[in-house]
Design a protein around this motif. Structure first.
Motif, PDB file in Angstrom:
ATOM      1  N   GLN A  91       0.830  -1.207   0.000  1.00 15.88           N
ATOM      2  CA  GLN A  91       0.000   0.000   0.000  1.00 15.88           C
ATOM      3  C   GLN A  91       0.862   1.254   0.000  1.00 15.88           C
ATOM      4  O   GLN A  91       0.667   2.169  -0.808  1.00 15.88           O
ATOM      5  N   VAL A  92       1.832   1.323   0.920  1.00 14.84           N
ATOM      6  CA  VAL A  92       2.667   2.520   1.037  1.00 14.84           C
ATOM      7  C   VAL A  92       3.651   2.615  -0.123  1.00 14.84           C
ATOM      8  O   VAL A  92       3.788   3.664  -0.760  1.00 14.84           O
ATOM      9  N   ASN A  93       4.350   1.519  -0.411  1.00 19.34           N
ATOM     10  CA  ASN A  93       5.461   1.575  -1.350  1.00 19.34           C
ATOM     11  C   ASN A  93       5.039   1.578  -2.809  1.00 19.34           C
ATOM     12  O   ASN A  93       5.789   2.067  -3.666  1.00 19.34           O
ATOM     13  N   VAL A  94       3.870   1.022  -3.111  1.00 21.97           N
ATOM     14  CA  VAL A  94       3.395   1.039  -4.496  1.00 21.97           C
ATOM     15  C   VAL A  94       2.327   2.113  -4.694  1.00 21.97           C
ATOM     16  O   VAL A  94       2.475   3.001  -5.534  1.00 21.97           O
ATOM     17  N   MET A  95       1.258   2.055  -3.909  1.00 14.66           N
ATOM     18  CA  MET A  95       0.189   3.026  -4.088  1.00 14.66           C
ATOM     19  C   MET A  95       0.642   4.442  -3.705  1.00 14.66           C
ATOM     20  O   MET A  95       0.173   5.424  -4.283  1.00 14.66           O
ATOM     21  N   GLY A  96       1.560   4.537  -2.755  1.00 13.83           N
ATOM     22  CA  GLY A  96       2.128   5.848  -2.445  1.00 13.83           C
ATOM     23  C   GLY A  96       2.863   6.424  -3.649  1.00 13.83           C
ATOM     24  O   GLY A  96       2.772   7.629  -3.936  1.00 13.83           O
ATOM     25  N   THR A  97       3.584   5.563  -4.362  1.00 10.14           N
ATOM     26  CA  THR A  97       4.268   5.997  -5.583  1.00 10.14           C
ATOM     27  C   THR A  97       3.268   6.425  -6.644  1.00 10.14           C
ATOM     28  O   THR A  97       3.466   7.439  -7.327  1.00 10.14           O
ATOM     29  N   VAL A  98       2.192   5.688  -6.785  1.00 13.08           N
ATOM     30  CA  VAL A  98       1.140   6.059  -7.741  1.00 13.08           C
ATOM     31  C   VAL A  98       0.592   7.449  -7.406  1.00 13.08           C
ATOM     32  O   VAL A  98       0.384   8.278  -8.306  1.00 13.08           O
ATOM     33  N   ASN A  99       0.372   7.705  -6.130  1.00 13.43           N
ATOM     34  CA  ASN A  99      -0.121   9.027  -5.725  1.00 13.43           C
ATOM     35  C   ASN A  99       0.857  10.134  -6.130  1.00 13.43           C
ATOM     36  O   ASN A  99       0.442  11.190  -6.634  1.00 13.43           O
ATOM     37  N   VAL A 100       2.128   9.897  -5.902  1.00  7.66           N
ATOM     38  CA  VAL A 100       3.139  10.889  -6.273  1.00  7.66           C
ATOM     39  C   VAL A 100       3.126  11.123  -7.780  1.00  7.66           C
ATOM     40  O   VAL A 100       3.188  12.272  -8.258  1.00  7.66           O
ATOM     41  N   LEU A 101       3.030  10.060  -8.544  1.00 12.34           N
ATOM     42  CA  LEU A 101       3.019  10.182 -10.004  1.00 12.34           C
ATOM     43  C   LEU A 101       1.761  10.895 -10.502  1.00 12.34           C
ATOM     44  O   LEU A 101       1.817  11.720 -11.422  1.00 12.34           O
ATOM     45  N   GLU A 102       0.622  10.565  -9.899  1.00  7.99           N
ATOM     46  CA  GLU A 102      -0.617  11.236 -10.283  1.00  7.99           C
ATOM     47  C   GLU A 102      -0.555  12.723  -9.959  1.00  7.99           C
ATOM     48  O   GLU A 102      -0.979  13.572 -10.761  1.00  7.99           O
ATOM     49  N   ALA A 103      -0.037  13.037  -8.787  1.00  5.58           N
ATOM     50  CA  ALA A 103       0.102  14.442  -8.402  1.00  5.58           C
ATOM     51  C   ALA A 103       1.039  15.173  -9.357  1.00  5.58           C
ATOM     52  O   ALA A 103       0.780  16.316  -9.753  1.00  5.58           O
ATOM     53  N   ALA A 104       2.113  14.497  -9.739  1.00  2.00           N
ATOM     54  CA  ALA A 104       3.064  15.094 -10.678  1.00  2.00           C
ATOM     55  C   ALA A 104       2.416  15.336 -12.033  1.00  2.00           C
ATOM     56  O   ALA A 104       2.679  16.358 -12.696  1.00  2.00           O
ATOM     57  N   ARG A 105       1.565  14.417 -12.447  1.00  2.00           N
ATOM     58  CA  ARG A 105       0.876  14.573 -13.734  1.00  2.00           C
ATOM     59  C   ARG A 105      -0.111  15.737 -13.688  1.00  2.00           C
ATOM     60  O   ARG A 105      -0.200  16.539 -14.622  1.00  2.00           O
ATOM     61  N   VAL A 106      -0.840  15.863 -12.577  1.00  2.00           N
ATOM     62  CA  VAL A 106      -1.826  16.936 -12.429  1.00  2.00           C
ATOM     63  C   VAL A 106      -1.170  18.309 -12.515  1.00  2.00           C
ATOM     64  O   VAL A 106      -1.678  19.227 -13.158  1.00  2.00           O
ATOM     65  N   PHE A 107      -0.008  18.453 -11.867  1.00  2.00           N
ATOM     66  CA  PHE A 107       0.643  19.755 -11.787  1.00  2.00           C
ATOM     67  C   PHE A 107       1.780  19.931 -12.801  1.00  2.00           C
ATOM     68  O   PHE A 107       2.549  20.890 -12.711  1.00  2.00           O
ATOM     69  N   ASP A 108       1.884  19.012 -13.733  1.00  2.00           N
ATOM     70  CA  ASP A 108       2.888  19.129 -14.794  1.00  2.00           C
ATOM     71  C   ASP A 108       4.293  19.328 -14.210  1.00  2.00           C
ATOM     72  O   ASP A 108       5.037  20.223 -14.616  1.00  2.00           O
ATOM     73  N   ILE A 109       4.621  18.481 -13.234  1.00  2.00           N
ATOM     74  CA  ILE A 109       5.940  18.512 -12.603  1.00  2.00           C
ATOM     75  C   ILE A 109       7.018  18.224 -13.650  1.00  2.00           C
ATOM     76  O   ILE A 109       6.862  17.351 -14.501  1.00  2.00           O
ATOM     77  N   LYS A 110       8.128  18.950 -13.561  1.00  2.00           N
ATOM     78  CA  LYS A 110       9.165  18.835 -14.590  1.00  2.00           C
ATOM     79  C   LYS A 110       9.915  17.512 -14.539  1.00  2.00           C
ATOM     80  O   LYS A 110      10.351  16.995 -15.575  1.00  2.00           O
ATOM     81  N   ARG A 111      10.115  16.956 -13.320  1.00  2.00           N
ATOM     82  CA  ARG A 111      10.759  15.641 -13.225  1.00  2.00           C
ATOM     83  C   ARG A 111      10.463  15.008 -11.879  1.00  2.00           C
ATOM     84  O   ARG A 111      10.430  15.694 -10.854  1.00  2.00           O
ATOM     85  N   VAL A 112      10.264  13.688 -11.898  1.00  2.00           N
ATOM     86  CA  VAL A 112      10.134  12.890 -10.688  1.00  2.00           C
ATOM     87  C   VAL A 112      11.324  11.942 -10.624  1.00  2.00           C
ATOM     88  O   VAL A 112      11.592  11.202 -11.585  1.00  2.00           O
ATOM     89  N   VAL A 113      12.055  11.965  -9.520  1.00  2.00           N
ATOM     90  CA  VAL A 113      13.172  11.044  -9.303  1.00  2.00           C
ATOM     91  C   VAL A 113      12.732  10.023  -8.264  1.00  2.00           C
ATOM     92  O   VAL A 113      12.377  10.386  -7.136  1.00  2.00           O
ATOM     93  N   TYR A 114      12.743   8.759  -8.659  1.00  2.00           N
ATOM     94  CA  TYR A 114      12.298   7.684  -7.773  1.00  2.00           C
ATOM     95  C   TYR A 114      13.506   6.933  -7.229  1.00  2.00           C
ATOM     96  O   TYR A 114      14.407   6.542  -7.971  1.00  2.00           O
ATOM     97  N   THR A 115      13.520   6.711  -5.915  1.00  2.00           N
ATOM     98  CA  THR A 115      14.644   6.014  -5.282  1.00  2.00           C
ATOM     99  C   THR A 115      14.316   4.536  -5.116  1.00  2.00           C
ATOM    100  O   THR A 115      13.435   4.164  -4.365  1.00  2.00           O
ATOM    101  N   SER A 116      15.049   3.706  -5.829  1.00  2.00           N
ATOM    102  CA  SER A 116      14.846   2.262  -5.787  1.00  2.00           C
ATOM    103  C   SER A 116      16.002   1.600  -5.034  1.00  2.00           C
ATOM    104  O   SER A 116      16.738   2.275  -4.311  1.00  2.00           O
ATOM    105  N   ALA A 117      16.158   0.294  -5.190  1.00  2.00           N
ATOM    106  CA  ALA A 117      17.097  -0.438  -4.341  1.00  2.00           C
ATOM    107  C   ALA A 117      17.746  -1.603  -5.090  1.00  2.00           C
ATOM    108  O   ALA A 117      17.187  -2.142  -6.053  1.00  2.00           O
ATOM    109  N   LYS A 118      18.900  -1.995  -4.605  1.00  2.00           N
ATOM    110  CA  LYS A 118      19.657  -3.107  -5.185  1.00  2.00           C
ATOM    111  C   LYS A 118      18.881  -4.417  -5.120  1.00  2.00           C
ATOM    112  O   LYS A 118      19.057  -5.304  -5.966  1.00  2.00           O
TER     113      LYS A 118
END
Length: 323
Positions: A91-118
């Motif tokens: 819920q937090v790690n996937v749907m939270g990311t979806v929320n960030v991406l949706e928010a970025a799309r709504v406000f035409d954010i210039k770039r989203v940097v996602y921190t992933s892991a080895k």
């Protein structure tokens, strides 16, 4: 430029916040609770917003009020708590990311940097594992074993979906084995690399029963923050996915030697073996970081001696601040 850093008080998020401050920015730090332990020295140079990434109205309001142009998404549900609570982890790690991406799309954010892991690579096998440690490229097979790493890979795919289908400019950074202040407390037994520093700093022994032969790619959190800063500010991120590490293989004994230079009486002992994390599969390997070097201009600034010296100085600062 106005950057929003979700999880900006976490072990990597705090150094990222500090990096943006050093570069003359005033980042918006978005987290569920204020915690000054890792950001106390820059508290007056950031804008703190209390909020959960699952709270979409709050997230949208924060982006709108601060006129955010870039987002670093570092918030995550980590460690043993994530493993014990798979539903909440997803819920937090996937749907939270979806929320960030949706928010970025709504406000035409210039770039989203996602921190992933080895861990999204899963078991490090064949020539990539011991004893050869062939550098691991970004396109090697993905086979995550833990729920946390599976959620990270799902989020990566979602980030790329938004890039490919909605034109959202994104970058994904896969960090090697990170270490720095705060990881021991927040990542539990997975924070071996931080325990080897923090135990002697606190006058305690560090005795680990296995793993002395394992080589791994260790990256200090300030270099992780450098990678994030470069990915956020680069004119272009043509490959979108980047390994961020040192590109070198070190052992725990190498780190122990650096600790002893700062804390001569450090009592550190490490037993034999190739897996110091005690995972049910071989997790250690060395990154190929040539893509990040070429496209982002990424070059680690902290070798192990410089990193440990800075680590100890940071712990002393935190102690002086009573955190």
């Amino acid at each position: 430029m106005k950057v929003l850093i979700t999880g900006g008080m976490g072990v990597i998020g705090a150094e990222t916040s500090r990096k943006f401050v050093r570069e003359g920015q005033r980042p918006v730090v978005y987290a569920r609770h204020y915690d000054g332990r890792l950001v106390g020295d820059i508290a007056d140079k950031i804008d703190f917003e209390s909020g959960d990434i699952l709270d979409m109205p709050r997230l949208l309001d924060t982006i709108k009020r601060h006129k955010v142009t870039h987002i670093v998404h570092a918030a995550a549900f980590v460690g043993a708590v994530s493993t014990a609570n798979p539903a909440q982890s997803i819920q937090v790690n996937v749907m939270g990311t979806v929320n960030v991406l949706e928010a970025a799309r709504v406000f035409d954010i210039k770039r989203v940097v996602y921190t992933s892991a080895k861990g999204i690579y899963g078991p490090v096998l064949g020539d990539y594992g011991p004893p050869h440690y062939k550098p691991m490229p970004e396109d090697m097979p993905k086979n995550p074993q833990r729920i946390y790493d599976s959620a990270k890979l799902m989020s990566e795919r979602t980030v790329l979906y938004y890039a490919n289908n909605f034109g959202l400019d994104t970058a994904i950074l896969r960090f090697a084995t990170t270490y720095g202040p705060g990881k021991t407390a927040r990542h539990g037994k997975m924070g071996v690399t931080s325990q080897i520093v923090e135990a002697p700093f606190n006058g305690e022994p560090f005795h680990h029963p296995y793993g002395a032969e394992a080589k791994d790619d260790f990256i200090y959190n300030k270099d992780s923050a450098l990678g994030i800063y470069l990915a956020t500010t680069a004119d272009r991120v043509p490959s979108r996915v980047y390994n961020i590490g040192s590109g070198e293989g070190l052992t725990l004994n190498d780190i122990a030697a650096a600790v002893r230079k700062q804390i001569p009486k450090a009592d550190i002992k490490i037993g034999p073996g190739d897996n110091f994390l005690g995972m049910p599969y071989p997790p250690h390997g060395v990154y190929d970081v040539s893509r990040a070097r070429k496209e982002l201009g990424f070059k680690p600034e902290y070798d192990v001696d410089k990193a440990i010296a800075d680590y100890v100085a940071s712990l002393e600062r935190m102690r002086a601040q009573n955190y």
